[in-house]
Design an enzyme around this catalytic site. Structure first.
Site, PDB file in Angstrom:
ATOM      1  N   GLN A   1      -0.166   2.184  -6.176  1.00 37.01           N
ATOM      2  CA  GLN A   1      -1.619   2.363  -6.079  1.00 37.01           C
ATOM      3  C   GLN A   1      -2.375   1.844  -7.309  1.00 37.01           C
ATOM      4  O   GLN A   1      -3.435   1.241  -7.182  1.00 37.01           O
ATOM      5  CB  GLN A   1      -1.935   3.837  -5.851  1.00 37.01           C
ATOM      6  CG  GLN A   1      -3.183   4.034  -5.045  1.00 37.01           C
ATOM      7  CD  GLN A   1      -3.232   5.396  -4.378  1.00 37.01           C
ATOM      8  OE1 GLN A   1      -2.345   6.215  -4.571  1.00 37.01           O
ATOM      9  NE2 GLN A   1      -4.266   5.636  -3.610  1.00 37.01           N
TER      10      GLN A   1
ATOM     11  N   SER B   1      -8.069  -2.664  -3.682  1.00 34.82           N
ATOM     12  CA  SER B   1      -8.842  -1.417  -3.799  1.00 34.82           C
ATOM     13  C   SER B   1      -9.751  -1.445  -5.019  1.00 34.82           C
ATOM     14  O   SER B   1     -10.923  -1.068  -4.933  1.00 34.82           O
ATOM     15  CB  SER B   1      -7.909  -0.208  -3.941  1.00 34.82           C
ATOM     16  OG  SER B   1      -7.175  -0.040  -2.780  1.00 34.82           O
TER      17      SER B   1
ATOM     18  N   ARG C   1       0.853  -1.206   0.000  1.00 33.57           N
ATOM     19  CA  ARG C   1       0.000   0.000   0.000  1.00 33.57           C
ATOM     20  C   ARG C   1       0.879   1.242   0.000  1.00 33.57           C
ATOM     21  O   ARG C   1       1.042   1.897   1.018  1.00 33.57           O
ATOM     22  CB  ARG C   1      -0.897  -0.035   1.210  1.00 33.57           C
ATOM     23  CG  ARG C   1      -1.882  -1.159   1.103  1.00 33.57           C
ATOM     24  CD  ARG C   1      -3.207  -0.731   1.596  1.00 33.57           C
ATOM     25  NE  ARG C   1      -4.214  -1.320   0.747  1.00 33.57           N
ATOM     26  CZ  ARG C   1      -5.495  -1.193   0.953  1.00 33.57           C
ATOM     27  NH1 ARG C   1      -5.937  -0.458   1.929  1.00 33.57           N
ATOM     28  NH2 ARG C   1      -6.354  -1.759   0.141  1.00 33.57           N
TER      29      ARG C   1
ATOM     30  N   ASP D   1      -3.107  -1.860  -7.193  1.00 37.24           N
ATOM     31  CA  ASP D   1      -3.753  -2.353  -5.975  1.00 37.24           C
ATOM     32  C   ASP D   1      -5.108  -2.998  -6.267  1.00 37.24           C
ATOM     33  O   ASP D   1      -6.132  -2.329  -6.353  1.00 37.24           O
ATOM     34  CB  ASP D   1      -3.896  -1.191  -4.990  1.00 37.24           C
ATOM     35  CG  ASP D   1      -4.346  -1.647  -3.613  1.00 37.24           C
ATOM     36  OD1 ASP D   1      -4.879  -2.766  -3.503  1.00 37.24           O
ATOM     37  OD2 ASP D   1      -4.179  -0.890  -2.656  1.00 37.24           O
TER      38      ASP D   1
ATOM     39  N   TYR E   1      -4.787   0.980   7.214  1.00 41.24           N
ATOM     40  CA  TYR E   1      -5.660  -0.092   7.680  1.00 41.24           C
ATOM     41  C   TYR E   1      -6.037   0.089   9.148  1.00 41.24           C
ATOM     42  O   TYR E   1      -5.363   0.812   9.885  1.00 41.24           O
ATOM     43  CB  TYR E   1      -4.936  -1.438   7.560  1.00 41.24           C
ATOM     44  CG  TYR E   1      -4.851  -2.004   6.178  1.00 41.24           C
ATOM     45  CD1 TYR E   1      -5.993  -2.229   5.427  1.00 41.24           C
ATOM     46  CD2 TYR E   1      -3.627  -2.363   5.636  1.00 41.24           C
ATOM     47  CE1 TYR E   1      -5.913  -2.790   4.179  1.00 41.24           C
ATOM     48  CE2 TYR E   1      -3.534  -2.922   4.374  1.00 41.24           C
ATOM     49  CZ  TYR E   1      -4.683  -3.140   3.647  1.00 41.24           C
ATOM     50  OH  TYR E   1      -4.597  -3.696   2.411  1.00 41.24           O
TER      51      TYR E   1
END
Ligand code: NAI
Length: 344
Positions: free
Chosen positions: A110, A116, A105, A113, A212
């Protein structure tokens, strides 16, 4: 589908040759002709397995397929869950398995990911599933047959899936409230037009690394449950998305709370695959208790295959572009992104 035709074009431009298993994209509405137009070669499954230097997949291929690969092949997919089942064949064929679930992360990673990208789909579809099981409408309607007040939706866990669930429920006209243990989320919830349910347990202590959440202490957890219990009786649609990395999902809705809800209301437990946020949810089942419908949908992204594939493909393509050196995919053990993704 692990790669869509647009991804084929991009990877060919980066110097890769793409071979596609015949019909592999059909379930997601991507036909062979579109892949051919993008420059992919269509082949039988055994040919794809036997020829590849890099195998792109969604779920982890089974051991028999992995055994057909050339030694040293790089396999990229959602492979972590089957890590143990395939450990022997990885060692035997000297395969390199990159788990898309383990993309770090970081800002740089990104666009790779997958948790996500798929959570966005899960949050959206969770609300639609719930709405379709409700005994009532969600939007406020003024009609000749009477005025219908808006439905009330409550979203538990306001990470990627939860924020998308809030936005979707708002688009359907519901009055939306949300709760999360990370206080930083309050502003994001409010910016989407939802109200934030406060609990004394919400403190910076609940924020772990990478954005998180951490597991709560028992006393904090009790306060969270009290706040939810107070809020839930008036709700029509409850969507739960709360997760703690590497741990079972926190239990946030008890059977006693469900018995305080209105008949005809619906709970969608989107954390059911990691143990569930709701005491009564069952993976892949619809449970009805005291007139409340509890859904435990599994593999939700597969219900929106075209866009789930489009987003997954973009994640995979970005990773491959990042790992490509002179048209070859190179996985270095000390690489900041590939290192943590490599299954040993
Ligand atoms: P997730 O799927 O692990 O968890 C979902 C949500 O549940 C989180 O917001 C968490 O705080 C919440 N939660 C956990 N325990 C709870 C409890 N007892 N009660 C209520 N809520 C509870 O998390 P997700 O959605 O994957 O990401 C969380 C955050 O991570 C994002 O909002 C973002 O800030 C950050 N992030 C960073 C990325 C990056 O830097 N590349 C990529 C994606 C997310």
């Amino acid at each position: 589908m692990a790669l869509i035709p647009q991804g084929v074009e991009r990877l060919r431009a980066a110097g890769h040759e793409i071979v596609l298993e015949q019909g592999a994209g059909e379930g997601a509405s991507f036909l062979d002709a579109a892949y051919q137009k993008a420059g992919a070669r269509i082949a039988r499954r055994d040919e794809v397995l036997g020829e590849s230097e890099v195998l792109l997949s969604v779920q982890c291929p089974d051991p028999a397929d992995l055994r057909s690969l050339k030694p040293g092949t790089i396999v990229i997919g959602l492979v972590q869950a089957r890590r143990e089942a395939v450990a022997a064949v990885i060692a035997e064929r000297n395969l390199v398995l990159l788990a898309m679930e383990l993309v770090p992360r970081t800002t740089k990673a990104q666009a790779m990911d997958v948790l996500s990208s798929q959570a966005t789909i899960v949050g959206y579809q969770g609300v639609l599933l719930g709405a379709s099981h409700l005994a009532r409408l969600l939007p406020m309607l003024t009609t000749a047959a009477g005025t219908i007040p808006p439905g009330k939706a409550f979203i538990l866990g306001a990470g990627v899936a939860g924020l998308q669930a809030i936005a979707t429920a708002r688009r359907l006209g519901a009055v939306v409230s949300a709760f999360d243990v990370r206080p930083v989320v309050k502003e994001q919830v409010q910016s989407l037009g939802a109200s934030f349910v406060e609990a004394e347990a919400v403190s910076t202590a609940a924020e772990g690394s990478g954005g998180y959440a951490k597991e709560l202490a028992q006393e904090q957890q009790q306060k969270v449950l009290e706040a939810i219990a107070k809020h839930i009786p008036d709700m029509d649609l409850v969507i739960t998305t709360a997760q703690i990395p590497g741990k079972p999902a926190p239990r946030l809705i008890t059977e006693a709370m469900i018995r305080t809800m209105k008949p005809g209301s619906v709970i969608v437990d989107l954390a059911v695959e990691t143990g569930g946020n709701c005491e009564l949810s069952r993976a892949g089942e619809i449970v009805i208790a005291a007139g409340v419908t509890v859904l435990g949908p599994v593999n939700v992204p597969s219900q929106i295959p075209q866009h789930a594939s489009m987003m997954y493909s973009r994640n995979v393509q970005t990773l491959l572009e990042y790992l490509s050196k002179d048209g070859k995919v190179v996985v270095a053990a000390d690489d900041a992104i590939a290192g943590p993704m490599t299954l040993k």
